[in-house]
Scaffold this motif. Structure first.
Motif, PDB file in Angstrom:
ATOM      1  N   ARG A   9       0.761  -1.170  -0.040  1.00 44.94           N
ATOM      2  CA  ARG A   9       0.075   0.090   0.078  1.00 44.94           C
ATOM      3  C   ARG A   9       0.808   1.175  -0.140  1.00 44.94           C
ATOM      4  O   ARG A   9       1.903   1.279   0.455  1.00 44.94           O
ATOM      5  N   PHE A  10       0.384   2.395  -0.479  1.00 49.15           N
ATOM      6  CA  PHE A  10       0.938   3.620  -0.372  1.00 49.15           C
ATOM      7  C   PHE A  10      -0.128   4.290   0.588  1.00 49.15           C
ATOM      8  O   PHE A  10      -1.397   4.541   0.123  1.00 49.15           O
ATOM      9  N   ALA A  11       0.281   4.876   1.692  1.00 49.45           N
ATOM     10  CA  ALA A  11      -0.668   5.610   2.532  1.00 49.45           C
ATOM     11  C   ALA A  11      -0.419   7.171   2.926  1.00 49.45           C
ATOM     12  O   ALA A  11       0.174   7.447   4.110  1.00 49.45           O
ATOM     13  N   PRO A  12      -0.452   8.047   1.822  1.00 51.11           N
ATOM     14  CA  PRO A  12      -0.371   9.449   2.095  1.00 51.11           C
ATOM     15  C   PRO A  12      -1.416  10.004   3.048  1.00 51.11           C
ATOM     16  O   PRO A  12      -2.449   9.761   3.049  1.00 51.11           O
ATOM     17  N   SER A  13      -0.935  11.130   3.691  1.00 49.52           N
ATOM     18  CA  SER A  13      -2.068  11.980   4.271  1.00 49.52           C
ATOM     19  C   SER A  13      -2.249  13.485   3.434  1.00 49.52           C
ATOM     20  O   SER A  13      -1.224  13.794   2.975  1.00 49.52           O
ATOM     21  N   PRO A  14      -3.174  13.560   3.210  1.00 50.18           N
ATOM     22  CA  PRO A  14      -3.694  14.965   2.260  1.00 50.18           C
ATOM     23  C   PRO A  14      -3.366  16.123   2.906  1.00 50.18           C
ATOM     24  O   PRO A  14      -4.444  17.024   3.309  1.00 50.18           O
ATOM     25  N   VAL A  75     -10.778   2.802  -2.210  1.00 48.64           N
ATOM     26  CA  VAL A  75      -9.870   3.406  -1.536  1.00 48.64           C
ATOM     27  C   VAL A  75     -10.444   3.448   0.061  1.00 48.64           C
ATOM     28  O   VAL A  75     -11.243   4.028   0.095  1.00 48.64           O
ATOM     29  N   ARG A  76      -9.378   2.945   0.832  1.00 51.63           N
ATOM     30  CA  ARG A  76      -9.653   3.296   2.378  1.00 51.63           C
ATOM     31  C   ARG A  76      -9.494   4.610   2.767  1.00 51.63           C
ATOM     32  O   ARG A  76      -8.286   4.799   2.633  1.00 51.63           O
ATOM     33  N   ARG A  77     -10.427   5.311   3.464  1.00 51.53           N
ATOM     34  CA  ARG A  77     -10.244   6.612   4.043  1.00 51.53           C
ATOM     35  C   ARG A  77     -10.389   6.466   5.326  1.00 51.53           C
ATOM     36  O   ARG A  77     -11.471   5.924   5.938  1.00 51.53           O
ATOM     37  N   GLN A  78      -9.210   6.592   5.989  1.00 53.36           N
ATOM     38  CA  GLN A  78      -9.278   6.407   7.561  1.00 53.36           C
ATOM     39  C   GLN A  78     -10.550   7.187   8.398  1.00 53.36           C
ATOM     40  O   GLN A  78     -11.095   6.687   9.321  1.00 53.36           O
ATOM     41  N   SER A  79     -10.650   8.507   7.886  1.00 53.32           N
ATOM     42  CA  SER A  79     -11.733   9.050   8.688  1.00 53.32           C
ATOM     43  C   SER A  79     -13.454   8.449   8.565  1.00 53.32           C
ATOM     44  O   SER A  79     -14.000   8.531   9.438  1.00 53.32           O
ATOM     45  N   ARG A  80     -13.510   7.644   7.600  1.00 49.84           N
ATOM     46  CA  ARG A  80     -14.561   6.742   7.563  1.00 49.84           C
ATOM     47  C   ARG A  80     -14.516   5.530   8.477  1.00 49.84           C
ATOM     48  O   ARG A  80     -15.728   4.636   8.281  1.00 49.84           O
ATOM     49  N   HIS A  81     -13.627   5.331   8.874  1.00 49.10           N
ATOM     50  CA  HIS A  81     -13.557   3.963   9.792  1.00 49.10           C
ATOM     51  C   HIS A  81     -13.095   4.131  11.350  1.00 49.10           C
ATOM     52  O   HIS A  81     -12.373   3.067  11.913  1.00 49.10           O
ATOM     53  N   LEU A  82     -13.605   5.206  11.880  1.00 45.99           N
ATOM     54  CA  LEU A  82     -13.569   5.434  13.175  1.00 45.99           C
ATOM     55  C   LEU A  82     -13.717   4.168  14.213  1.00 45.99           C
ATOM     56  O   LEU A  82     -13.127   3.977  15.063  1.00 45.99           O
ATOM     57  N   PRO A  83     -15.105   3.561  13.619  1.00 45.74           N
ATOM     58  CA  PRO A  83     -15.363   2.481  14.692  1.00 45.74           C
ATOM     59  C   PRO A  83     -14.186   1.524  14.735  1.00 45.74           C
ATOM     60  O   PRO A  83     -14.209   0.713  15.695  1.00 45.74           O
ATOM     61  N   ASP A  84     -13.639   1.026  13.615  1.00 48.22           N
ATOM     62  CA  ASP A  84     -12.306  -0.054  13.569  1.00 48.22           C
ATOM     63  C   ASP A  84     -11.450   0.278  14.504  1.00 48.22           C
ATOM     64  O   ASP A  84     -10.969  -0.392  15.396  1.00 48.22           O
ATOM     65  N   HIS A 197      -0.143   5.861  14.866  1.00 49.22           N
ATOM     66  CA  HIS A 197       0.458   4.430  15.284  1.00 49.22           C
ATOM     67  C   HIS A 197      -0.848   3.428  15.102  1.00 49.22           C
ATOM     68  O   HIS A 197      -0.657   2.282  14.915  1.00 49.22           O
ATOM     69  N   LEU A 198      -1.892   3.848  16.022  1.00 47.24           N
ATOM     70  CA  LEU A 198      -2.998   2.871  16.069  1.00 47.24           C
ATOM     71  C   LEU A 198      -3.565   2.528  14.784  1.00 47.24           C
ATOM     72  O   LEU A 198      -4.017   1.465  14.125  1.00 47.24           O
ATOM     73  N   SER A 199      -4.044   3.679  14.011  1.00 43.89           N
ATOM     74  CA  SER A 199      -4.713   3.470  12.691  1.00 43.89           C
ATOM     75  C   SER A 199      -3.879   2.850  11.602  1.00 43.89           C
ATOM     76  O   SER A 199      -4.539   1.930  11.027  1.00 43.89           O
ATOM     77  N   VAL A 200      -2.606   2.923  11.637  1.00 43.07           N
ATOM     78  CA  VAL A 200      -1.998   2.287  10.544  1.00 43.07           C
ATOM     79  C   VAL A 200      -1.802   0.755  10.762  1.00 43.07           C
ATOM     80  O   VAL A 200      -1.834   0.045  10.082  1.00 43.07           O
ATOM     81  N   THR A 201      -1.604   0.699  12.163  1.00 43.01           N
ATOM     82  CA  THR A 201      -1.592  -0.790  12.646  1.00 43.01           C
ATOM     83  C   THR A 201      -2.874  -1.776  12.266  1.00 43.01           C
ATOM     84  O   THR A 201      -2.775  -2.826  11.859  1.00 43.01           O
ATOM     85  N   GLN A 207      -6.780  -4.499   6.034  1.00 44.58           N
ATOM     86  CA  GLN A 207      -6.742  -4.505   4.281  1.00 44.58           C
ATOM     87  C   GLN A 207      -5.813  -5.774   4.079  1.00 44.58           C
ATOM     88  O   GLN A 207      -5.452  -5.821   2.753  1.00 44.58           O
ATOM     89  N   GLY A 208      -5.207  -6.521   4.924  1.00 39.99           N
ATOM     90  CA  GLY A 208      -4.649  -7.882   4.634  1.00 39.99           C
ATOM     91  C   GLY A 208      -3.009  -7.244   3.975  1.00 39.99           C
ATOM     92  O   GLY A 208      -2.561  -8.112   3.199  1.00 39.99           O
ATOM     93  N   VAL A 209      -2.483  -6.182   4.433  1.00 39.75           N
ATOM     94  CA  VAL A 209      -1.117  -5.899   3.866  1.00 39.75           C
ATOM     95  C   VAL A 209      -0.374  -6.807   4.422  1.00 39.75           C
ATOM     96  O   VAL A 209       0.108  -7.155   5.541  1.00 39.75           O
ATOM     97  N   THR A 210       0.819  -7.408   3.415  1.00 35.47           N
ATOM     98  CA  THR A 210       1.609  -8.539   3.816  1.00 35.47           C
ATOM     99  C   THR A 210       3.083  -7.505   3.731  1.00 35.47           C
ATOM    100  O   THR A 210       3.922  -8.365   4.156  1.00 35.47           O
ATOM    101  N   LEU A 211       3.236  -6.392   2.899  1.00 39.35           N
ATOM    102  CA  LEU A 211       4.594  -5.990   2.902  1.00 39.35           C
ATOM    103  C   LEU A 211       4.535  -4.581   2.836  1.00 39.35           C
ATOM    104  O   LEU A 211       3.666  -3.814   2.032  1.00 39.35           O
ATOM    105  N   VAL A 212       4.780  -3.951   3.845  1.00 40.31           N
ATOM    106  CA  VAL A 212       4.727  -2.600   4.250  1.00 40.31           C
ATOM    107  C   VAL A 212       5.823  -1.701   3.738  1.00 40.31           C
ATOM    108  O   VAL A 212       7.091  -1.900   3.922  1.00 40.31           O
ATOM    109  N   THR A 213       5.484  -1.137   2.410  1.00 40.17           N
ATOM    110  CA  THR A 213       6.534  -0.177   1.984  1.00 40.17           C
ATOM    111  C   THR A 213       6.513   1.364   2.438  1.00 40.17           C
ATOM    112  O   THR A 213       5.405   1.670   2.105  1.00 40.17           O
ATOM    113  N   ARG A 214       7.563   1.785   3.017  1.00 35.63           N
ATOM    114  CA  ARG A 214       7.678   3.257   3.492  1.00 35.63           C
ATOM    115  C   ARG A 214       8.760   3.822   3.813  1.00 35.63           C
ATOM    116  O   ARG A 214       9.662   3.051   3.551  1.00 35.63           O
ATOM    117  N   GLY A 215       8.824   5.071   3.786  1.00 33.52           N
ATOM    118  CA  GLY A 215      10.276   5.747   4.070  1.00 33.52           C
ATOM    119  C   GLY A 215      10.945   5.370   5.228  1.00 33.52           C
ATOM    120  O   GLY A 215      10.436   5.142   6.158  1.00 33.52           O
TER     121      GLY A 215
END
Ligand code: GLU
Length: 285
Positions: A9-14, A75-84, A197-201, A207-215
């Motif tokens: 995944r690529f997970a930018p903040s707008p 596309v998953r938008r974090q603001s729509r998933h606060l109950p998770d 930290h919580l939402s990304v985890t 989302q079943g991410v198996t490989l986290v690519t990030r900086g």
């Protein structure tokens, strides 16, 4: 048995326009999925309402598409998933590893000055743990009085309950987890009922991410994420913390560096190929 599909995944903040560093990062996820015949997801990390703007979100889609990348819908938008995130927080609370912290920034500074020393983490001084020692009655009194609080993770207790194993980084190799690296991190605030930290985890797991690519700038955060994964019973994904794109002076590109914003380069007449070449990518999407 066939190996599980690679999901990246690529997970930018707008919070600004994408620049060359983001393009490079998005490419890492996109190409890792492509090489493995896997899936590439895009996630909008928009929990920080004060800093996120819809126009930046629209620009993310537009710029990535212009660069020739494609991603799975929806596309998953974090603001729509606060109950998770609330559910995960509830799970952590049930383990007894979450406590309310009523300290203001000023109170933390004063406490650290009073103690005379304080361990440092990657983000600076670690929280000295003042509110960890409050009794249930003291907590109840303060909440009843309407005092604002954040929820923090009691990392030492958490690590005793679920000591996390290490993780594998494709570039840096096997890593041992240091669960206390960031101390008692904030998991949620009153105005933002979750944290990075919580939402990304939670999201990477759901989302079943198996490989986290990030900086590489997020390398240290993985210590916290591994601890949260262990507590929540999530398996560890693989990680690939890639190098950061820097400017001519060797400085990391800031979100506000309009000169290296994709749309600016585009307005200058550059083609997607020209832009990719600036970050050394020639096997184009
Ligand atoms: N949203 C984060 C950022 O824009 C990236 C999160 C991640 O890849 O774990 O820096």
């Amino acid at each position: 048995m066939s190996s599980p599909t690679t999901v990246t995944r690529f997970a930018p903040s707008p919070t600004g326009f994408l620049h060359l560093g983001h393009a490079f990062s998005a490419y890492q996820g996109w190409s890792a999925a492509r090489v493995a015949g896997g899936r590439f997801l895009l996630r909008i990390e928009d929990i920080d309402e004060g800093r996120c703007r819809p126009q930046f979100e629209d620009a993310i889609f537009e710029d990535l598409a212009w660069l020739g990348l494609s991603w799975e819908q929806p596309v998953r938008r974090q603001s729509r998933h606060l109950p998770d995130y609330r559910d995960a927080l509830g799970q952590l609370d049930a383990l007894g590893v979450v406590y309310p912290c009523f300290c203001t920034r000023k109170a933390i500074r004063e406490e650290v000055a009073r103690i005379g020393h304080a361990p440092h983490g990657p983000d600076g001084v670690l929280y000295p743990g003042t509110c960890r020692a409050l009794t249930p009655v003291q907590r109840a009194r303060r909440t009843a009085a309407g005092q604002a609080y954040a929820l923090r993770l009691d990392w030492a207790r958490a690590a005793r309950i679920a000591a996390p194993a290490g993780w594998h980084d494709d570039i840096a190799g096997e890593q041992a987890t240091d669960p206390g690296l960031f101390g008692d991190v904030v998991l949620a605030r009153r105005d933002t009922p979750t944290s990075y930290h919580l939402s990304v985890t939670v999201d990477d797991h759901l989302q079943g991410v198996t490989l986290v690519t990030r900086g590489q700038d997020l390398f240290a955060s993985t210590h916290v994420h591994r601890l949260l994964q262990a507590l929540l019973g999530y398996p560890a994904p693989r990680y690939r913390h890639h190098r950061l794109i820097t400017d001519d002076a060797g400085q990391r590109l800031a979100k506000r560096s309009d000169a290296v914003a994709i749309r600016h380069l585009r307005a200058q007449g550059m083609t997607p190929q020209d832009v990719w070449a600036l970050v050394g990518i020639t096997d184009l999407p």
